[in-house]
Design a protein around this motif. Structure first.
Motif, PDB file in Angstrom:
ATOM      1  N   PRO A   1      29.535 -10.552  19.152  1.00  0.00           N
ATOM      2  CA  PRO A   1      28.537 -10.558  17.860  1.00  0.00           C
ATOM      3  C   PRO A   1      28.310  -9.252  17.371  1.00  0.00           C
ATOM      4  O   PRO A   1      28.118  -9.051  16.293  1.00  0.00           O
TER       5      PRO A   1
ATOM      6  N   ILE B   1      22.668  -0.978   6.235  1.00  0.00           N
ATOM      7  CA  ILE B   1      22.761  -2.011   6.871  1.00  0.00           C
ATOM      8  C   ILE B   1      22.920  -1.573   8.374  1.00  0.00           C
ATOM      9  O   ILE B   1      22.278  -2.378   9.328  1.00  0.00           O
TER      10      ILE B   1
ATOM     11  N   CYS C   1      30.446   0.852  10.564  1.00  0.00           N
ATOM     12  CA  CYS C   1      29.831   0.560   9.582  1.00  0.00           C
ATOM     13  C   CYS C   1      29.220   1.654   8.705  1.00  0.00           C
ATOM     14  O   CYS C   1      28.242   2.268   8.981  1.00  0.00           O
TER      15      CYS C   1
ATOM     16  N   GLY D   1      30.649  -7.819   8.578  1.00  0.00           N
ATOM     17  CA  GLY D   1      29.926  -7.988   7.437  1.00  0.00           C
ATOM     18  C   GLY D   1      29.714  -6.709   6.728  1.00  0.00           C
ATOM     19  O   GLY D   1      29.476  -6.591   5.371  1.00  0.00           O
ATOM     20  N   CYS D   2      29.280  -5.608   7.594  1.00  0.00           N
ATOM     21  CA  CYS D   2      29.113  -4.454   6.899  1.00  0.00           C
ATOM     22  C   CYS D   2      30.421  -3.899   6.081  1.00  0.00           C
ATOM     23  O   CYS D   2      30.284  -3.091   4.994  1.00  0.00           O
TER      24      CYS D   2
ATOM     25  N   ALA E   1      20.707  -0.949  13.956  1.00  0.00           N
ATOM     26  CA  ALA E   1      21.602  -0.844  15.092  1.00  0.00           C
ATOM     27  C   ALA E   1      21.759   0.539  15.652  1.00  0.00           C
ATOM     28  O   ALA E   1      21.595   1.025  16.904  1.00  0.00           O
TER      29      ALA E   1
ATOM     30  N   GLY F   1      28.827  -8.586  13.319  1.00  0.00           N
ATOM     31  CA  GLY F   1      27.857  -7.700  12.284  1.00  0.00           C
ATOM     32  C   GLY F   1      28.798  -6.530  11.559  1.00  0.00           C
ATOM     33  O   GLY F   1      28.557  -6.197  10.444  1.00  0.00           O
TER      34      GLY F   1
END
Length: 319
Positions: free
Chosen positions: A264, A190, A185, A271-272, A194, A268
């Motif tokens: 999961p 974003i 990412c 999406g990034c 994380a 994520g």
């Protein structure tokens, strides 16, 4: 090979004094090679005394067995890299894949949860992390001197290493012709949460890296802010959707949480990557972005995308 490298040592040490990289802090002396272990005719471990890191760093290099100069692909590991062997060679077919290809593949050892960057402060858990200076200033002249590098470079990595590849590329655009991120990412707006969690989860203090998210230091490392620096480079990004695919039953070394949360996590990342792809398109910066219909955050998929990316990355550097 070792006898051939003796003469190269003189060049590498001298080149370390003549290899300025914009944006890197000056170092008092050049990094020096402590020793080289030939692990096979096409794989060597090189131990580098790094002034920036304040210790000896092991780097393994996949290289052709013959002569002639060649480009270099810096290939970074994930959040929990191997201490004595890169997970790229432990969990994928990277070593046989690159045999016969006219390229050096540089695999740094260590750097757990480092994001391969220069941390603002030493950390009680990890010590001194000055990976950006090591990778962009200290190491390239050594690789070129010892392994016949021609100064043409690409950089890539998976997950943490893919984020780092894009960060290093926007901060040192003159150093790399091509950049690859596998399940990575590059938009730190974003990824920040994380990233902070991943460092703390490994026992480090995430504020020792760049301070808190949204600070000037984060913006100075963010490819989504410094996107213009990627113009003219060959870019590759890949992501799955988190939906289980053909590799889920394979036993592979991977991040511990990926066994349960790889789906999961990859969702994520997807999406990034989509958001970063839109950012690139809005600026008319071309990139090859591969969205797989299936795939979790795990090594077998990164082996697949390493193969898939190579015509793009290797073509850009003439490998």
């Amino acid at each position: 090979m070792r006898r051939k490298l003796v003469a190269a040592a003189v060049f590498a040490i001298a080149a370390g004094l003549l290899y300025p990289v914009a944006g890197s802090p000056a170092i008092a002396r050049a990094a020096q090679v402590v020793r080289v272990d030939d692990l096979s005719p096409t794989r060597s471990a090189i131990f580098v005394d790094s002034p920036a890191m304040g210790r000896t760093v092991q780097v393994q290099v996949l290289h052709p067995g013959g002569g002639g100069d060649r480009p270099t692909y810096y290939l970074l590991d994930g959040l929990d890299p191997g201490a004595t062997q890169s997970t790229w060679t432990n969990a994928t077919d990277a070593e046989p894949f690159f045999q016969g290809k006219n390229v050096n593949v540089v695999l740094p050892m260590g750097g757990q949860a480092s994001y391969y960057t220069d941390w603002a402060a030493d950390d009680a858990r990890f010590g001194r992390y000055q990976w950006e200076t090591f990778l962009t200033q200290e190491l390239p002249p050594i690789i070129d001197g010892y392994f016949a590098g021609n100064g043409v470079n690409a950089i890539g990595g998976l997950s943490m290493g893919g984020i780092a590849a894009y960060v290093l590329a926007v901060r040192h655009p003159q150093l790399y012709r091509a950049v690859a991120g596998y399940s990575a990412c590059p938009d730190l707006n974003i990824a920040a949460g994380a990233m902070m969690f991943s460092i703390a989860n490994r026992g480090g203090n995430p504020f020792n890296m760049w301070g808190g998210p949204g600070s000037a230091a984060w913006n100075e490392h963010n490819p989504a802010v410094l996107t213009e620096a990627l113009r003219g480079k060959t870019l590759f990004l890949s992501t799955g959707t988190g939906i289980p695919g053909p590799h889920e039953l394979e036993i592979k070394p991977q991040l511990p949480e990926n066994i349960f949360f790889g789906g999961p996590i990859e969702m994520g990342v997807d999406g990034c990557v989509t958001a970063f792809e839109q950012r690139l398109r809005s600026m008319n910066i071309p990139a090859r972005v591969e969205h797989s219909a299936v795939g979790t955050h795990s090594w077998s998929y990164w082996q697949d995308t390493l193969h898939e990316s190579w015509p793009t990355i290797g073509g850009a550097i003439g490998a």
